[in-house]
Design a protein around this motif. Structure first.
Motif, mmCIF file in Angstrom:
data_model
loop_
_atom_site.group_PDB
_atom_site.id
_atom_site.type_symbol
_atom_site.label_atom_id
_atom_site.label_comp_id
_atom_site.label_asym_id
_atom_site.label_seq_id
_atom_site.Cartn_x
_atom_site.Cartn_y
_atom_site.Cartn_z
ATOM 1 N N TRP A 1 13.404 -1.275 0.703
ATOM 2 C CA TRP A 1 12.688 -1.560 1.957
ATOM 3 C C TRP A 1 11.181 -1.557 1.729
ATOM 4 O O TRP A 1 10.461 -2.435 2.202
ATOM 5 C CB TRP A 1 13.075 -0.519 3.010
ATOM 6 N N SER B 1 9.922 -4.626 0.107
ATOM 7 C CA SER B 1 9.896 -5.764 1.040
ATOM 8 C C SER B 1 8.702 -5.695 1.985
ATOM 9 O O SER B 1 8.298 -6.702 2.567
ATOM 10 C CB SER B 1 11.201 -5.814 1.853
ATOM 11 N N GLN B 2 8.125 -4.494 2.147
ATOM 12 C CA GLN B 2 6.987 -4.309 3.054
ATOM 13 C C GLN B 2 5.643 -4.580 2.392
ATOM 14 O O GLN B 2 4.632 -4.724 3.086
ATOM 15 C CB GLN B 2 6.986 -2.872 3.601
ATOM 16 N N ASP B 3 5.606 -4.661 1.086
ATOM 17 C CA ASP B 3 4.326 -4.767 0.393
ATOM 18 C C ASP B 3 3.515 -5.978 0.845
ATOM 19 O O ASP B 3 2.303 -5.873 1.062
ATOM 20 C CB ASP B 3 4.538 -4.800 -1.120
ATOM 21 N N ARG C 1 3.734 -7.482 3.702
ATOM 22 C CA ARG C 1 3.320 -7.229 5.080
ATOM 23 C C ARG C 1 2.109 -6.310 5.135
ATOM 24 O O ARG C 1 1.270 -6.444 6.024
ATOM 25 C CB ARG C 1 4.477 -6.630 5.882
ATOM 26 N N GLU C 2 2.023 -5.372 4.207
ATOM 27 C CA GLU C 2 0.868 -4.478 4.193
ATOM 28 C C GLU C 2 -0.419 -5.250 3.908
ATOM 29 O O GLU C 2 -1.475 -4.929 4.446
ATOM 30 C CB GLU C 2 1.053 -3.354 3.169
#
Length: 198
Positions: free
Chosen positions: A22, A25-27, A29-30
């Motif tokens: 998870w 997958s957020q990198d 978005r950051e």
């Protein structure tokens, strides 16, 4: 600590494998959230050189805390999260900031979670976390307990999915006794809302 349960069964925050996948997958978005994180930093009510104490609610692997500690070089952060695996990953990712942050494990969906935190704080922040508790009553409770953790003059800024609506979220902040409640940024489904403690 008991296994952290997602009421809608979307996430398994107790699984190290799930958390690692998870977070990866957020990198991207950051990267997209850098402007929001900068806005949060600029909206906090203290000087950039202040030795402020910041509480990051639902801190996850520490993306927001890391950004704020870079902006405020003399600040420290308490990273609250309910997932031991997420805290483990956060400690790894923020290794260069050792001594300026600490994780506290407690589930903010459970009443009384704030008693595990050593306040008061100059500010409380949160990024894409509180909506995970799913129920309006629980969100309202989090806002009330957060208010009690702040110093006079402190503020709370919540960047999150506005479910329920932004208007309802702001009403709940006012009911929790926050003043000067406003929307700092409106992205439609997501917004940055918050208020201050007199």
């Amino acid at each position: 600590m008991a296994k952290l349960i997602d009421p809608w069964d979307h996430h398994d925050w107790s699984s190290g494998k799930y958390v690692a996948h998870w977070a990866k997958s957020q990198d991207q978005r950051e990267v997209e959230r850098r402007e929001i994180f900068q806005l949060i930093a600029e909206s906090l009510p203290f000087d950039q050189q202040a030795a402020a104490r910041i509480l990051d609610l639902g801190a996850g692997y520490g993306a927001l805390a890391q950004s704020l500690l870079a902006y405020f070089p003399n600040a420290t952060a308490i990273c609250q999260d309910g997932s031991a695996e997420m805290a483990k990953l956060g400690r790894q990712r923020m290794g260069s900031l050792k001594g300026r942050f600490k994780y506290v494990l407690c589930d903010f969906s459970k009443p009384g979670w704030s008693r595990k935190l050593d306040g008061p704080f100059d500010a409380a922040v949160s990024s894409i976390a509180i909506h995970n508790v799913r129920t309006p009553d629980t969100i309202r409770s989090i806002y009330r307990e957060t208010f009690g953790l702040l110093k006079s003059g402190g503020c709370f800024l919540n960047f999150d999915r506005m479910t329920p609506s932004r208007t309802e979220q702001m009403t709940w902040l006012k009911a929790a006794e926050f003043t000067r409640v406003k929307c700092f940024w409106d992205g439609g489904r997501r917004a940055l809302v918050g208020g201050y403690k007199k």
